[in-house]
Design a protein around this motif. Structure first.
Motif: not given
Length: 306
Positions: A101-125
């Protein structure tokens, strides 16, 4: 509060098994009725499941003896067993291998990888294209076999992400991977999640000692406001757990893949097969968490402890 679901009494093994099966079959019957599945279809599925389980338990026997053993174990007539075994063999041959499930893998990666999150740890735009961190780089970190635009279209179809065409940015719309408006995917998730949970629970019941981690807590007498507060707490704790588990799982998968590749290269250089102790059989894991809140007067609600 009790660390496990309370039992109304202490019935004998046969009564306890019948009650457990009734509790398991009740929600399945509700789903079947809601989707127009009749008794004939359910009866066929139950017979197939019984024959499949018995067939696997006696796989070492020759075919003619295996049919007799399956018939004895299941109470299904030999001729019917032969038909069902044939249906299982034919269906298994046509069954495609499970896909990532590439969509779920991408979703999880976005939520947990620091480079793709904002300062609060939420997924960044993210900008849709360009160097990391961008949606394009995120998608390419998951796979280069599917174009990033196709993955974005899939996330949008599932109601999980939105594309701001004016600024050409992408943002997540949900904190959990529960696709909306996709009955097929939700039914697949039901089968996978509940199926694996039930496999673990049955393994624990049939084994001499529990093999899988399985715990639950139970509480009664709560108001709707308290349940809503508990729901917020649970979602926050699950988010924290996912943030810790996904990177750890990715590291373990990468480590084992590197070890397997090294074993294959070593075997190739020596002109022989890889050492099984270095290149063991692959294992899979599914980690989950669930919660159910319902009125204590509901037909399937467990009785409070006595």
């Amino acid at each position: 509060m009790s660390p496990t679901d309370p039992a109304a009494a202490h019935p004998g093994p046969a009564d306890a098994l019948a009650e457990a099966l009734r509790r398991l079959l009740g929600p399945l019957a509700r789903l079947a009725l809601a989707r127009g599945v009749t008794h004939a279809t359910l009866d066929e599925l139950v017979k197939l499941a019984l024959v499949d389980a018995a067939d696997r338990q006696h796989a070492e026997l020759p075919p003619h003896r295996r049919v007799s053993r399956i018939s004895t174990a299941t109470g299904i007539h030999r001729r019917e067993v032969t038909r069902l075994v044939g249906a299982l063999r034919e269906g298994g041959a046509r069954q495609p291998p499970p896909q990532r499930s590439l969509a779920s893998e991408l979703f999880a990666h976005w939520r947990t990888q620091r480079d793709y999150c904002d300062r609060r740890g939420s997924p960044a735009e993210l900008p849709r294209q360009g160097p990391a961190p961008s949606f394009e780089s995120l998608a390419q970190a998951i796979t280069r076999d599917v174009h990033p635009r196709s993955l974005l279209d899939e996330l949008q179809r599932l109601g999980l992400a939105a594309h701001d065409t004016g600024r050409d940015t992408v943002r997540l719309l949900r904190e959990d991977f529960v696709p909306s408006g996709d009955s097929r995917r939700m039914l697949r998730a039901l089968g996978n999640n509940v199926g694996d949970h039930l496999e673990a629970a049955v393994d624990n019941v049939l084994a001499e000692a529990p093999r899988h981690f399985e715990q639950a807590v139970f509480a009664g007498g709560l108001s709707r406001e308290s349940v809503a507060e508990l729901d917020r707490l649970l979602r926050a704790r699950w988010s924290e757990l996912v943030d810790a588990l996904v990177p750890a799982l990715e590291q373990l998968v990468a480590r084992d893949a590197a070890a397997a590749q090294a074993a294959d290269q070593q075997a190739a250089s020596q002109g022989g097969p890889a050492d099984p102790s270095i290149h063991p059989a692959r294992q899979r894991v599914r980690l989950g968490l669930y919660a159910l809140a319902q009125d204590e007067s509901a037909p399937d609600a467990p009785e409070p402890p006595r």
